[in-house]
Design an enzyme around this catalytic site. Structure first.
Site, PDB file in Angstrom:
ATOM      1  N   GLY A  16      45.602  41.605  30.832  1.00  8.12           N
ATOM      2  CA  GLY A  16      46.430  41.041  32.069  1.00  8.12           C
ATOM      3  C   GLY A  16      47.575  40.556  31.596  1.00  8.12           C
ATOM      4  O   GLY A  16      48.153  39.445  32.201  1.00  8.12           O
ATOM      5  N   ALA A  17      48.243  40.824  30.422  1.00  9.44           N
ATOM      6  CA  ALA A  17      49.267  39.820  29.779  1.00  9.44           C
ATOM      7  C   ALA A  17      50.636  40.588  29.756  1.00  9.44           C
ATOM      8  O   ALA A  17      51.499  40.046  29.250  1.00  9.44           O
ATOM      9  CB  ALA A  17      49.015  39.609  28.317  1.00  9.44           C
ATOM     10  N   GLY A  20      53.031  38.030  34.799  1.00 10.93           N
ATOM     11  CA  GLY A  20      52.479  36.868  35.473  1.00 10.93           C
ATOM     12  C   GLY A  20      51.806  35.761  34.595  1.00 10.93           C
ATOM     13  O   GLY A  20      52.283  35.196  33.736  1.00 10.93           O
ATOM     14  N   ILE A  21      50.451  35.479  35.327  1.00  3.16           N
ATOM     15  CA  ILE A  21      50.039  34.157  34.284  1.00  3.16           C
ATOM     16  C   ILE A  21      49.529  34.654  33.100  1.00  3.16           C
ATOM     17  O   ILE A  21      49.603  33.769  32.027  1.00  3.16           O
ATOM     18  CB  ILE A  21      48.608  33.662  35.374  1.00  3.16           C
ATOM     19  CG1 ILE A  21      49.307  33.180  36.661  1.00  3.16           C
ATOM     20  CG2 ILE A  21      47.835  32.555  34.696  1.00  3.16           C
ATOM     21  CD1 ILE A  21      48.100  33.012  37.702  1.00  3.16           C
ATOM     22  N   GLY A  22      48.961  35.788  33.035  1.00  4.24           N
ATOM     23  CA  GLY A  22      48.706  36.275  31.508  1.00  4.24           C
ATOM     24  C   GLY A  22      49.862  36.238  30.406  1.00  4.24           C
ATOM     25  O   GLY A  22      49.626  35.727  29.431  1.00  4.24           O
ATOM     26  N   TYR A 179      38.170  40.787  46.922  1.00 11.26           N
ATOM     27  CA  TYR A 179      38.958  39.899  45.965  1.00 11.26           C
ATOM     28  C   TYR A 179      38.174  38.449  45.912  1.00 11.26           C
ATOM     29  O   TYR A 179      37.699  38.130  44.759  1.00 11.26           O
ATOM     30  CB  TYR A 179      40.265  39.651  46.241  1.00 11.26           C
ATOM     31  CG  TYR A 179      40.871  38.755  45.338  1.00 11.26           C
ATOM     32  CD1 TYR A 179      41.567  39.181  44.128  1.00 11.26           C
ATOM     33  CD2 TYR A 179      41.428  37.362  45.717  1.00 11.26           C
ATOM     34  CE1 TYR A 179      41.941  38.302  43.375  1.00 11.26           C
ATOM     35  CE2 TYR A 179      42.039  36.591  44.807  1.00 11.26           C
ATOM     36  CZ  TYR A 179      42.164  37.140  43.402  1.00 11.26           C
ATOM     37  OH  TYR A 179      42.824  36.211  42.467  1.00 11.26           O
TER      38      TYR A 179
HETATM   39  N1  LIG Z   1      48.615  34.307  41.574  1.00 14.18           N
HETATM   40  C1  LIG Z   1      47.884  33.590  42.052  1.00 14.18           C
HETATM   41  O1  LIG Z   1      48.059  32.762  42.966  1.00 14.18           O
HETATM   42  C2  LIG Z   1      46.374  33.400  41.686  1.00 14.18           C
HETATM   43  C3  LIG Z   1      45.300  32.611  42.254  1.00 14.18           C
HETATM   44  C4  LIG Z   1      44.134  32.635  41.744  1.00 14.18           C
HETATM   45  C5  LIG Z   1      43.805  33.564  40.576  1.00 14.18           C
HETATM   46  N2  LIG Z   1      44.589  34.444  39.871  1.00 14.18           N
HETATM   47  C6  LIG Z   1      44.302  35.363  39.175  1.00 14.18           C
HETATM   48  O2  LIG Z   1      44.901  35.288  37.965  1.00 14.18           O
HETATM   49  C7  LIG Z   1      45.040  36.414  37.335  1.00 14.18           C
HETATM   50  C8  LIG Z   1      46.459  36.868  36.910  1.00 14.18           C
HETATM   51  O3  LIG Z   1      46.915  37.292  38.198  1.00 14.18           O
HETATM   52  P1  LIG Z   1      48.673  37.245  38.426  1.00 14.18           P
HETATM   53  O4  LIG Z   1      48.592  36.331  39.593  1.00 14.18           O
HETATM   54  O5  LIG Z   1      49.152  36.666  37.336  1.00 14.18           O
HETATM   55  O6  LIG Z   1      49.134  38.619  38.952  1.00 14.18           O
HETATM   56  P2  LIG Z   1      49.906  39.793  38.320  1.00 14.18           P
HETATM   57  O7  LIG Z   1      51.419  39.083  38.214  1.00 14.18           O
HETATM   58  O8  LIG Z   1      49.821  41.062  39.320  1.00 14.18           O
HETATM   59  O9  LIG Z   1      49.419  39.968  36.881  1.00 14.18           O
HETATM   60  C9  LIG Z   1      48.046  40.744  36.862  1.00 14.18           C
HETATM   61  C10 LIG Z   1      47.828  41.341  35.495  1.00 14.18           C
HETATM   62  O10 LIG Z   1      46.545  41.921  35.443  1.00 14.18           O
HETATM   63  C11 LIG Z   1      46.935  43.299  35.175  1.00 14.18           C
HETATM   64  N3  LIG Z   1      46.220  44.431  35.844  1.00 14.18           N
HETATM   65  C12 LIG Z   1      46.193  44.782  37.110  1.00 14.18           C
HETATM   66  N4  LIG Z   1      45.345  46.018  37.012  1.00 14.18           N
HETATM   67  C13 LIG Z   1      44.856  46.379  36.055  1.00 14.18           C
HETATM   68  C14 LIG Z   1      44.044  47.121  35.511  1.00 14.18           C
HETATM   69  N5  LIG Z   1      43.486  48.178  36.244  1.00 14.18           N
HETATM   70  N6  LIG Z   1      43.712  47.321  34.211  1.00 14.18           N
HETATM   71  C15 LIG Z   1      44.390  46.443  33.477  1.00 14.18           C
HETATM   72  N7  LIG Z   1      45.257  45.358  33.616  1.00 14.18           N
HETATM   73  C16 LIG Z   1      45.556  45.278  35.029  1.00 14.18           C
HETATM   74  C17 LIG Z   1      48.458  43.509  35.481  1.00 14.18           C
HETATM   75  O11 LIG Z   1      48.813  44.700  34.846  1.00 14.18           O
HETATM   76  P3  LIG Z   1      50.507  45.520  35.374  1.00 14.18           P
HETATM   77  O12 LIG Z   1      51.558  44.723  34.927  1.00 14.18           O
HETATM   78  O13 LIG Z   1      50.110  46.815  34.675  1.00 14.18           O
HETATM   79  O14 LIG Z   1      50.137  45.348  36.720  1.00 14.18           O
HETATM   80  C18 LIG Z   1      49.163  42.390  35.137  1.00 14.18           C
HETATM   81  O15 LIG Z   1      49.198  42.283  33.655  1.00 14.18           O
HETATM   82  C19 LIG Z   1      44.258  37.371  38.203  1.00 14.18           C
HETATM   83  O16 LIG Z   1      42.802  37.271  37.539  1.00 14.18           O
HETATM   84  C20 LIG Z   1      44.282  36.752  39.527  1.00 14.18           C
HETATM   85  O17 LIG Z   1      43.026  37.241  40.040  1.00 14.18           O
HETATM   86  C21 LIG Z   1      46.005  34.335  40.456  1.00 14.18           C
END
Ligand SMILES: NC(=O)c1ccc[n+]([C@@H]2O[C@H](COP(=O)([O-])OP(=O)(O)OC[C@H]3O[C@@H](n4cnc5c(N)ncnc54)[C@H](OP(=O)(O)O)[C@@H]3O)[C@@H](O)[C@H]2O)c1
Length: 293
Positions: A16-17, A20-22, A179
């Site tokens: 998930g890079a 966002g965070i990745g 979730y």
């Molecule tokens: N943001 C927060 O406040 C928060 C809080 C707690 C935990 N988290 C966790 O942090 C992690 C990163 O989330 P984020 O906040 O950075 O969100 P994000 O910006 O939506 O990034 C999510 C990443 O996961 C990828 N992804 C989503 N669905 C996928 C699939 N079916 N197959 C492969 N890759 C997929 C996305 O790819 P695309 O670019 O193609 O969409 C993106 O690279 C997640 O596990 C999330 O649950 C986030």
């Protein structure tokens, strides 16, 4: 042993890079001189992210790989590709995740949020585990760093309930409940994995990154999507949100974090359900059945 950034050095895989965070985690690891594989599901977004990280870090050893985690066949293909290309894998950051706005099923007939956030990283970790174990330094090697598995969980696990017998089904479905359940599964997975890895030299840990201004719930309908968009100015930056993942991936001695749930770089107490070893064991069996291991 070759230095981390050398052409034949060990790699760090960040899922998930593409955003966002990745993405910011991959950037931090590349800046630290690691060889990094950034996985995503969208070719254009993932390649753009790879180029961004390579340029910003000045590290040419940044690679991209594709897999849609909504399909276990794609996860298996990604694992095969990683095993074929990388004789040494030192870090796996299970970061990919989503909040599905409506009830949907994965290619394998499982609830989508659970499939992407939990089943996929479980399968990927399982398939790469022997390679991670091989990266463990043979004693005596006091300065070599242990390989590690860093899984992104969430405070959203608090209040979540799981029925292991209906793990992949809708249960009492809402976007937030599904979730929270997937993240509770990730903490229980880390707990059981850490117990199974005792003495292997591989460290398993998980974390909450904070509430971070990303795309995570942008597509979420109703109150979640609206609240997320309105709340963004008050959330952590993506760089801040990546700090704990980067810390756990790079800390020279990760042993104190083995099996831990980490917030702001410190072990934290998760909810009672996330400390239930009986539940962790039942989940392990059920999900191993679901992914066919
Ligand atoms: N943001 C927060 O406040 C928060 C809080 C707690 C935990 N988290 C966790 O942090 C992690 C990163 O989330 P984020 O906040 O950075 O969100 P994000 O910006 O939506 O990034 C999510 C990443 O996961 C990828 N992804 C989503 N669905 C996928 C699939 N079916 N197959 C492969 N890759 C997929 C996305 O790819 P695309 O670019 O193609 O969409 C993106 O690279 C997640 O596990 C999330 O649950 C986030």
């Amino acid at each position: 042993m070759a230095p981390a950034g050398a052409a034949d050095g060990p790699v760090a895989i960040v899922t998930g890079a593409s955003a966002g965070i990745g993405l910011k985690t991959a950037l931090g690891l590349a800046r630290a001189g690691m060889r990094v594989v950034m996985t995503g599901r969208n070719p254009a977004r993932t390649e753009a992210a790879r180029r961004f990280v390579a340029e910003r870090s000045g590290n040419p050893q940044v690679m991209a790989a594709l897999a849609d985690f909504a399909s276990l066949a794609e996860v298996r293909r990604l694992a095969d590709e990683m095993l074929e290309a990388h004789p040494r894998i030192a870090v796996l950051v299970n970061n990919a995740g989503l909040i599905a706005p409506r009830y949907e099923q994965s290619a394998d007939g499982c609830e989508l949020t659970f499939a992407v956030n939990h089943l996929a990283p479980f399968l990927l970790t399982s398939l790469l585990l022997d390679r991670l174990k091989e990266a463990a330094p043979a004693p005596p090697a006091p300065r070599a760093q242990p390989p590690r598995i860093v899984t992104v969980a969430s405070e959203a696990h608090r209040g979540a309930r799981i029925d292991p017998a209906r793990l992949a089904g809708p249960q009492d479905w809402s976007a937030y409940k599904a979730y929270g359940r997937s993240k509770l599964c990730n903490i229980l997975f880390t707990r059981e994995l850490a117990a199974r890895l005792q003495g292997s030299g591989v460290v398993a840990t998980c974390l909450h990154p904070g509430v971070v201004a990303t795309e995570l719930a942008n597509r979420g309908g109703g109150w979640i999507g609206l609240g997320w968009r309105l709340g963004k100015p008050f959330m952590l930056s993506q760089e801040k949100g990546a700090e704990t993942s980067i810390f756990l991936a790079l800390v020279p001695d990760p042993a104190p974090f083995h099996g831990a749930y980490v917030i702001r770089k410190k072990p934290a107490q998760p909810a009672p359900a996330a400390r239930d070893d009986h539940l962790a064991g039942r989940l392990w069996q059920e999900r191993a059945r679901l992914v066919g291991l």
